[in-house]
Design an enzyme around this catalytic site. Structure first.
Site, PDB file in Angstrom:
ATOM      1  N   GLU A  94      -7.807  -6.404  -0.888  1.00 48.69           N
ATOM      2  CA  GLU A  94      -7.415  -5.457  -1.871  1.00 48.69           C
ATOM      3  C   GLU A  94      -6.823  -6.074  -3.092  1.00 48.69           C
ATOM      4  O   GLU A  94      -6.045  -7.203  -2.664  1.00 48.69           O
ATOM      5  CB  GLU A  94      -6.538  -4.329  -1.552  1.00 48.69           C
ATOM      6  CG  GLU A  94      -7.247  -3.400  -0.248  1.00 48.69           C
ATOM      7  CD  GLU A  94      -6.111  -2.486   0.145  1.00 48.69           C
ATOM      8  OE1 GLU A  94      -6.516  -2.006   1.222  1.00 48.69           O
ATOM      9  OE2 GLU A  94      -4.930  -2.274  -0.243  1.00 48.69           O
ATOM     10  N   CYS A 108      -1.722  -7.334  -8.707  1.00 43.91           N
ATOM     11  CA  CYS A 108      -1.165  -7.862  -7.305  1.00 43.91           C
ATOM     12  C   CYS A 108      -2.261  -8.296  -6.415  1.00 43.91           C
ATOM     13  O   CYS A 108      -3.377  -7.486  -6.203  1.00 43.91           O
ATOM     14  CB  CYS A 108      -0.646  -6.317  -6.911  1.00 43.91           C
ATOM     15  SG  CYS A 108       0.128  -6.320  -5.044  1.00 43.91           S
ATOM     16  N   CYS A 115      -2.911  -9.420   8.252  1.00 42.88           N
ATOM     17  CA  CYS A 115      -1.710 -10.362   8.454  1.00 42.88           C
ATOM     18  C   CYS A 115      -1.203 -10.511   9.736  1.00 42.88           C
ATOM     19  O   CYS A 115      -1.434  -9.587  10.381  1.00 42.88           O
ATOM     20  CB  CYS A 115      -0.684  -9.575   7.473  1.00 42.88           C
ATOM     21  SG  CYS A 115       0.857 -10.484   7.505  1.00 42.88           S
ATOM     22  N   CYS A 119       4.617  -6.280  10.683  1.00 37.48           N
ATOM     23  CA  CYS A 119       5.757  -5.296  10.002  1.00 37.48           C
ATOM     24  C   CYS A 119       5.181  -4.076  10.435  1.00 37.48           C
ATOM     25  O   CYS A 119       4.000  -3.700  10.208  1.00 37.48           O
ATOM     26  CB  CYS A 119       6.097  -5.638   8.653  1.00 37.48           C
ATOM     27  SG  CYS A 119       6.399  -7.296   8.233  1.00 37.48           S
ATOM     28  N   CYS A 122       3.704  -1.302   7.765  1.00 38.72           N
ATOM     29  CA  CYS A 122       2.555  -2.182   7.170  1.00 38.72           C
ATOM     30  C   CYS A 122       1.345  -1.883   7.365  1.00 38.72           C
ATOM     31  O   CYS A 122       0.987  -2.368   8.393  1.00 38.72           O
ATOM     32  CB  CYS A 122       3.063  -3.456   6.554  1.00 38.72           C
ATOM     33  SG  CYS A 122       1.759  -4.392   5.504  1.00 38.72           S
ATOM     34  N   GLY A 165      -1.510  -9.546   3.338  1.00 36.55           N
ATOM     35  CA  GLY A 165      -1.293 -11.099   3.822  1.00 36.55           C
ATOM     36  C   GLY A 165       0.216 -11.570   3.443  1.00 36.55           C
ATOM     37  O   GLY A 165       0.917 -11.125   2.528  1.00 36.55           O
ATOM     38  N   GLU A 166       0.433 -12.766   4.228  1.00 40.36           N
ATOM     39  CA  GLU A 166       1.746 -13.492   4.101  1.00 40.36           C
ATOM     40  C   GLU A 166       1.503 -14.774   3.316  1.00 40.36           C
ATOM     41  O   GLU A 166       1.077 -15.671   4.066  1.00 40.36           O
ATOM     42  CB  GLU A 166       2.381 -13.834   5.326  1.00 40.36           C
ATOM     43  CG  GLU A 166       3.378 -14.671   5.342  1.00 40.36           C
ATOM     44  CD  GLU A 166       4.838 -14.380   4.229  1.00 40.36           C
ATOM     45  OE1 GLU A 166       5.196 -13.143   3.968  1.00 40.36           O
ATOM     46  OE2 GLU A 166       5.159 -15.333   3.727  1.00 40.36           O
ATOM     47  N   SER A 197       5.815 -13.055  -2.778  1.00 42.00           N
ATOM     48  CA  SER A 197       6.798 -12.238  -2.072  1.00 42.00           C
ATOM     49  C   SER A 197       6.543 -12.736  -0.578  1.00 42.00           C
ATOM     50  O   SER A 197       5.413 -12.742  -0.044  1.00 42.00           O
ATOM     51  CB  SER A 197       6.459 -10.593  -1.967  1.00 42.00           C
ATOM     52  OG  SER A 197       7.003  -9.965  -1.028  1.00 42.00           O
ATOM     53  N   SER A 220      11.133  -9.924   1.627  1.00 40.99           N
ATOM     54  CA  SER A 220      11.075  -8.519   1.940  1.00 40.99           C
ATOM     55  C   SER A 220      12.157  -8.530   3.256  1.00 40.99           C
ATOM     56  O   SER A 220      12.041  -9.168   4.060  1.00 40.99           O
ATOM     57  CB  SER A 220       9.611  -8.325   2.869  1.00 40.99           C
ATOM     58  OG  SER A 220       8.827  -8.382   1.717  1.00 40.99           O
ATOM     59  N   LEU A 221      13.371  -7.528   2.811  1.00 44.24           N
ATOM     60  CA  LEU A 221      14.515  -7.723   3.796  1.00 44.24           C
ATOM     61  C   LEU A 221      14.531  -6.454   4.491  1.00 44.24           C
ATOM     62  O   LEU A 221      14.436  -6.581   5.777  1.00 44.24           O
ATOM     63  CB  LEU A 221      15.833  -7.653   2.876  1.00 44.24           C
ATOM     64  CG  LEU A 221      17.108  -8.231   3.321  1.00 44.24           C
ATOM     65  CD1 LEU A 221      16.987  -9.680   4.109  1.00 44.24           C
ATOM     66  CD2 LEU A 221      18.208  -8.337   2.527  1.00 44.24           C
ATOM     67  N   HIS A 222      14.497  -5.265   3.881  1.00 46.96           N
ATOM     68  CA  HIS A 222      14.355  -4.101   4.709  1.00 46.96           C
ATOM     69  C   HIS A 222      15.400  -3.654   5.709  1.00 46.96           C
ATOM     70  O   HIS A 222      15.456  -2.445   5.950  1.00 46.96           O
ATOM     71  CB  HIS A 222      12.982  -3.822   5.323  1.00 46.96           C
ATOM     72  CG  HIS A 222      11.904  -4.264   4.097  1.00 46.96           C
ATOM     73  ND1 HIS A 222      11.629  -3.675   3.063  1.00 46.96           N
ATOM     74  CD2 HIS A 222      10.828  -4.999   4.401  1.00 46.96           C
ATOM     75  CE1 HIS A 222      10.700  -4.199   2.510  1.00 46.96           C
ATOM     76  NE2 HIS A 222       9.894  -4.937   3.472  1.00 46.96           N
ATOM     77  N   ASN A 296       6.070   3.817   1.608  1.00 46.38           N
ATOM     78  CA  ASN A 296       4.508   4.506   1.607  1.00 46.38           C
ATOM     79  C   ASN A 296       4.115   4.724   2.830  1.00 46.38           C
ATOM     80  O   ASN A 296       3.879   3.985   3.600  1.00 46.38           O
ATOM     81  CB  ASN A 296       3.615   3.415   0.970  1.00 46.38           C
ATOM     82  CG  ASN A 296       2.904   3.891  -0.238  1.00 46.38           C
ATOM     83  OD1 ASN A 296       2.751   5.065  -0.769  1.00 46.38           O
ATOM     84  ND2 ASN A 296       2.174   2.920  -0.926  1.00 46.38           N
ATOM     85  N   CYS A 339       0.052  -1.826   0.163  1.00 48.85           N
ATOM     86  CA  CYS A 339      -0.474  -2.733   0.824  1.00 48.85           C
ATOM     87  C   CYS A 339      -1.553  -2.232   2.087  1.00 48.85           C
ATOM     88  O   CYS A 339      -0.998  -1.884   3.038  1.00 48.85           O
ATOM     89  CB  CYS A 339       0.608  -3.722   1.236  1.00 48.85           C
ATOM     90  SG  CYS A 339       0.184  -5.099   2.226  1.00 48.85           S
TER      91      CYS A 339
END
Ligand code: SAH
Ligand code: SF4
Length: 361
Positions: A94, A108, A115, A119, A122, A165-166, A197, A220-222, A296, A339
């Site tokens: 995407e 983006c 990935c 997470c 995600c 993806g990372e 990111s 990306s902490l969260h 999301n 994502c």
């Protein structure tokens, strides 16, 4: 059909080397480069200052790009466009174009199909890892938007590596893509207009810091405690918060840049004032900014987005620690612009069609 190599996978030096084996001077490679990245042509025929035999030779050796648009969705406010693209091996990725009020046009883009980081909230993580994208596949996503915008008299101004993806798991291709996006003879997007990111791969953050680029870094902490973060982001087990914080500090020292921390607000999971205080303490003394993004919702995760009242209270608590933050609006929620969500939706559709015996073109 066997597909030819995408010419976007080559650097200018590599293209020049190929031309050398074809007994073509270096300036011919530069001409091709100019057609590819400046004019953004879609066929070798358009390269009118090249001799016909060379155009034919290029045609038999390469193709201009390898991404095939599958679907495109525009949000109801028309400011977000989401694209599903098919790679030559059939994988789907995407990319999203977001238009902001100040005329910024931000792409983006994805760096992997799937990935490996897992997470829990995600959609891409829920699919698992398929493969790394090549540098050409990463660059082409931005180029497709740039081409379209230029045809409309506009220009692609920003790129964020925040799609599927990372990026730091696919380090070399990502760095090669950033170089091409930034190159004045490439897409000519300033380093400060590019943001990467990461979920927090510590050794790669240090390596990235040593590149001394002015590319923005978002982490990306969260969650602000190891226990909570490991529950959401399994990689936290490998690189816990203290190590992550050291690597971020190193990045700030090496680049002088402020770091952005991303925090997806999940109702009553990580959106309490207590957690905001823990975050305030964790980030104390770091040159940073926090992006607060209501979650999301995704298929395989039960969490819900935070209530706006809790979002405001969280922000106020952070403010009391002297930490600046922005509440980001999730763009294009009506078009699954989170994502990996469009791809999951497509796969579900294909599954349903398969089960019901409906054919799909
Ligand atoms: N792999 C990188 C970049 C891609 S994800 C990373 O994790 O940083 C881009 C951002 O979207 C990350 O901050 C990620 O945590 C966030 N994200 C993923 N799924 C989300 C969801 N369902 N709701 C809100 N943010 C999400
Ligand atoms: Fe991968 Fe980023 Fe999704 Fe985590 S949030 S699974 S690192 S794409």
């Amino acid at each position: 059909m066997v597909s030819l190599q995408s010419i976007y996978d080559l650097t200018l030096a590599e293209l020049t080397a190929v031309f050398k084996t074809w007994d073509q001077p270096a300036y011919r490679a530069r001409q091709v480069w100019d057609w590819l990245y400046h004019h953004k042509v879609t066929g070798f025929d358009a390269m009118t200052n090249l001799p016909q035999p060379l155009r034919e030779r290029l045609q038999t050796g390469f193709q201009i790009g390898s991404l095939e648009p599958v679907t495109e969705l525009r949000s109801s406010d028309r400011h977000t466009v989401k694209r599903l693209l098919r790679l030559p091996d059939g994988q789907l990725i995407e990319s999203v174009l977001m238009e902001y009020n100040d005329n910024r046009q931000t792409a983006c883009i994805s760096t992997q199909a799937g990935c490996a980081m897992g997470c829990v909230f995600c959609a891409t993580g829920q699919m698992g890892f398929v493969r790394h994208l090549t540098a050409g596949e990463i660059v082409e996503q931005a180029l497709l938007f740039a081409r379209q915008l230029e045809a409309e008299g506009s220009r692609l101004s920003n790129v964020v590596l925040m799609g599927m993806g990372e990026p730091l798991h696919n380090y070399d291709a990502t760095l090669a893509a950033i170089a091409r996006l930034n190159d004045p003879d490439g897409l000519n997007i300033g380093q400060r207009h590019i943001t990467l990111s990461t979920v927090g791969m510590v050794p790669e953050i240090r390596r990235f810091a040593d590149e001394k680029l002015q590319v923005g870094l978002a982490i990306s902490l969260h969650a602000a405690t190891n226990e909570e973060r490991t529950r959401l982001l399994p990689v936290n087990r490998r690189w816990p918060l203290a190590e992550l914080k050291d690597a971020v500090r190193y990045y700030i020292t090496q680049t002088g840049r402020r770091v952005t921390f991303e925090w997806a607000l999940i109702a009553r999971q990580n959106d309490t004032v207590e957690q905001a205080n823990a975050l305030g303490n964790l980030l104390h003394g770091l040159k940073c900014h926090v992006n607060l993004i209501p979650l999301n919702p995704t298929e395989d995760y039960a969490g819900r987005p935070s209530n706006p009242v809790h979002v405001k209270a969280f922000q106020a608590a952070l403010e009391s620690h002297g930490i600046s933050s922005t509440i980001r609006v999730r763009r294009g929620i009506d078009i699954q612009a989170g994502c990996g969500q469009l791809k999951s939706e497509r796969l579900r559709q294909e599954q349903t069609n398969h089960n019901t015996g409906d054919g799909e073109s």
